[in-house]
Design an enzyme around this catalytic site. Structure first.
Site, mmCIF file in Angstrom:
data_model
loop_
_atom_site.group_PDB
_atom_site.id
_atom_site.type_symbol
_atom_site.label_atom_id
_atom_site.label_comp_id
_atom_site.label_asym_id
_atom_site.label_seq_id
_atom_site.Cartn_x
_atom_site.Cartn_y
_atom_site.Cartn_z
ATOM 1 N N CYS A 85 -25.853 9.037 34.040
ATOM 2 C CA CYS A 85 -24.613 8.294 34.031
ATOM 3 C C CYS A 85 -23.463 9.235 33.727
ATOM 4 O O CYS A 85 -23.611 10.450 33.716
ATOM 5 C CB CYS A 85 -24.672 7.198 32.959
ATOM 6 N N ILE B 52 -33.667 3.148 34.731
ATOM 7 C CA ILE B 52 -34.646 2.464 33.889
ATOM 8 C C ILE B 52 -34.033 1.156 33.399
ATOM 9 O O ILE B 52 -32.856 1.123 33.009
ATOM 10 C CB ILE B 52 -35.068 3.354 32.701
ATOM 11 N N LEU C 18 -25.630 4.843 36.325
ATOM 12 C CA LEU C 18 -26.548 5.024 37.444
ATOM 13 C C LEU C 18 -27.872 4.435 36.974
ATOM 14 O O LEU C 18 -28.580 5.020 36.161
ATOM 15 C CB LEU C 18 -26.705 6.509 37.784
#
Length: 657
Positions: A2, A55, A52
């Protein structure tokens, strides 16, 4: 993976962060996290996140908090051992509300305080806010895979994953730092905490930062360490078996994701090992990607295809032409946010673009193996030079150098007389911690001759080697020579250039996360404990690693001599002597003179030499690429205040915008 950003007040004069300015910062990082934004404000602290999702796709939105909302975190990266940590923390009574790896961070902090980072196996840049203690913490992973930058301005600390987010505040000064630029033109990157922007700092790898009482407290959490005396090791076969098991576990952990995971396959040993371990020891479908080049000197497709056939992988090759590199270079510099002395990052950016287009957000790579297991020619070169220095009049000892650089069209050991003169440099500094690096640094430092007299005078007052020396551990003089060489390499080229300009930035330019099993800290610590001759046996690099994968790879690839990843440099910018318009504009004498950085006459001579194809050596090529990228950085981030946008620069230059 991210992007993070934030603002923290350091004094009563620092205004409270506003949602609007946090939003403007994080929007600059949309390419790092296109799947959503998140915000948190608490008085003098504001956090922002661009996600992004890899998980816990549905529930892992950040910022993440603990049970009573007293600890908040935004995080860029992955915690690979999060499942094991979660089980431990739940056993200690902690409650989780997501299935994300991020949430273990807040509970680890509750459990262990500032020692929480010691429990993380991962790659990360973390910003954590403890509301009760009014404590902000920034932490960066052990080897510097994920970046975090900050600046102090108007009583506040502003931080982010990339510098362009700091410049969202138009009042933050934008000026290139000539001393840091001189570091780039020596070590290939500015040395943390410096960046090429005056007043903008980088948190060094393996460090933790805490603003306290208006000051910035920075402490080291982890470092590469080597034994100070002889190492009692098991036989090579036993160490190789243990290493294989450790690498299998590192690969297994780094395959954890809720999205498909691919791998880069260069054709060299390291990426071949990663893909082979995926194939033989996991259930992950093997999807691989590689680069090919039109120049045989750089192309490794023959070896790539051999392994593709051997493993039966679903493979995509991206063919990169010289003109592709020249056209895409401004975008690569926009994402690197620093001058670079090689074009090599650009094809990697084009490769990640294809990876994302194929529907992949995550790739495993072989990066880091050469630093950990002594794979570079630099280590072999230093060993030969130390051997030669013990008998400097010997005629046959320097001939060992002729076994190096077989991959280079213009090898530095091709001429006997040149070899004798060039490689003798530094014989009076055998005990220097950077003895192995002096030839590379001296070659790159020839770029200083292109500075204006004023800049040369400014940088001459600063010894860049002294800056490196100031950060070396006291024990380094008691380490084996190879250990010293590895430490310096890891703290200059690896963290400053390879993991930044070639790694994080080129993958995240296209919202792709790179993962590096060889940089699992357990692998590094294992390798650092080994005797040097287990890594470099005579002139056979990565010896124990090759033994660890015996029987898993085709022998031709397992025994293949290291060929460093490279790409065409100055030749990428000319087609029959004609450059792209942006190159012609930036190298005009008037534009070079306006920069105040480079001598316009010297640069013009270099330009003509490259344009006519007479630049064949490292120094000329690095100078051309370094000067071009420095002018691009100045154009994008200083003259145009970083708001032009990555794709528009060449056209803007062409019309004089």
């Amino acid at each position: 993976m991210c992007g993070i950003a934030g603002i923290a007040g350091l004094s009563p004069q620092g205004s409270s962060p506003q949602r609007g300015e946090l939003k403007e910062m994080i929007e600059r990082l949309h390419h790092r996290g296109p799947d959503g934004f998140g915000f948190y404000e608490d008085g003098q602290v504001g956090l922002a996140h661009a996600r992004l999702s890899i998980i816990d796709l549905e529930g892992g939105n950040q910022p993440i908090h603990n049970e009573d909302h007293s600890v908040w975190v935004v995080f860029n990266g992955e915690i690979f051992n999060y499942l094991e940590l979660r089980a431990e923390l739940e056993g200690c009574g902690h409650s989780f509300y997501t299935h994300s790896d991020t949430e273990v961070i807040v509970h680890l902090y509750e459990q262990h305080g500032l020692e929480f980072v010691q429990h993380l196996n991962g790659q990360f840049a973390i910003a954590l806010w403890d509301k009760r203690r009014l404590r902000l913490i920034l932490a960066r992973d052990r080897t510097g895979i994920r970046p975090v930058f900050y600046t102090l301005h108007r009583g506040r600390m502003v931080f982010a994953s990339e510098i362009k987010a700091l410049f969202a505040d138009r009042s933050v000064p934008r000026r290139l730092d000539p001393v840091a630029l001189a570091q780039v033109f020596t070590f290939w990157s500015a040395q943390a905490p410096a960046t090429v922007f005056d007043g903008v700092l980088s948190l060094p790898a393996g460090h933790l930062l805490e603003p306290e009482d208006g000051k910035i407290d920075i402490r080291k959490c982890w470092d590469w360490e080597f034994p100070e005396s002889g190492v009692a090791a098991r036989p090579v076969a036993e160490e190789a078996e243990a290493l294989r098991a450790l690498l299998v576990d590192a690969v297994r952990l780094q395959l954890r994701a809720d999205v498909p995971v691919g791998a880069y396959l260069s054709g060299g040993l390291d990426s071949s090992i990663v893909t082979t371990l995926i194939k033989h020891f996991t259930d992950t479908p093997l999807r691989t990607f590689s680069l090919t080049f039109e120049d045989n000197e750089f192309d490794e497709s023959e070896f790539q295809q051999e392994l593709v056939r051997y493993l039966g992988t679903n493979h995509t090759a991206v063919h990169c032409r010289r003109t592709d590199i020249g056209a895409a270079f401004p975008r690569a510099v926009w994402h690197a946010e620093t001058p670079i002395v090689r074009t090599a990052p650009t094809p990697l950016m084009l490769l990640s673009e294809r990876v994302r287009a194929e529907g992949y957000k995550v790739v495993l790579t072989g990066e880091g193996s050469d630093e950990v297991f002594a794979g570079y020619d630099l280590f072999k070169q230093a060993k030969v030079r130390r051997f030669w220095a013990r008998s400097p009049q010997s005629e046959w000892r320097p001939r060992l150098l002729e076994r190096l650089y077989p991959h280079l069209k213009h090898s530095p050991v091709a001429g006997r007389a040149f070899t004798q003169g060039f490689f003798r440099q530094g014989f009076d500094a055998l005990q220097s911690p950077w003895f192995a690096h002096m030839l590379r640094w001296n070659t790159t430092q020839r770029l200083w001759q292109f500075f204006t007299p004023e800049v040369r005078a400014e940088v001459a007052a600063v010894d860049p080697f002294a800056e490196v020396a100031s950060r070396l551990p006291a024990a380094i003089s008691r380490w084996a020579p190879l250990s010293r060489d590895q430490y310096v390499e890891a703290h200059t080229l690896l963290s400053g250039y390879l993991l930044n300009s070639q790694g994080d930035r080129m993958a995240m330019a296209n919202s792709v996360e790179g993962r590096f099993p060889f940089l699992d800290h357990r692998v590094i610590e294992f390798a650092n404990r080994l005797p040097p001759h287990y890594k470099l046996r005579a002139l056979d690099e990565k010896y124990v690693l090759k033994q660890a994968v015996r029987g898993l790879l085709p022998e031709r690839i397992r025994k293949r001599i290291k060929q460093p990843y490279r790409a065409p440099d100055s030749q990428s910018f000319f087609v029959e002597g004609r450059p792209p318009e942006y190159v012609e504009a930036l190298f005009s004498e008037g534009r070079v003179r306006e920069s105040g950085l480079f001598d316009s006459l010297a640069v013009r001579k270099l330009y003509e030499k490259c344009r006519t194809g007479r630049a064949i050596g490292f120094a000329d090529n690095m100078a051309f690429v370094g000067i071009l990228s420095a002018l691009l950085v100045e154009e994008m981030f200083v003259r145009r205040n970083a708001f032009l946008g990555e794709a528009a620069l060449p056209a803007a230059l062409a019309v004089g915008a």
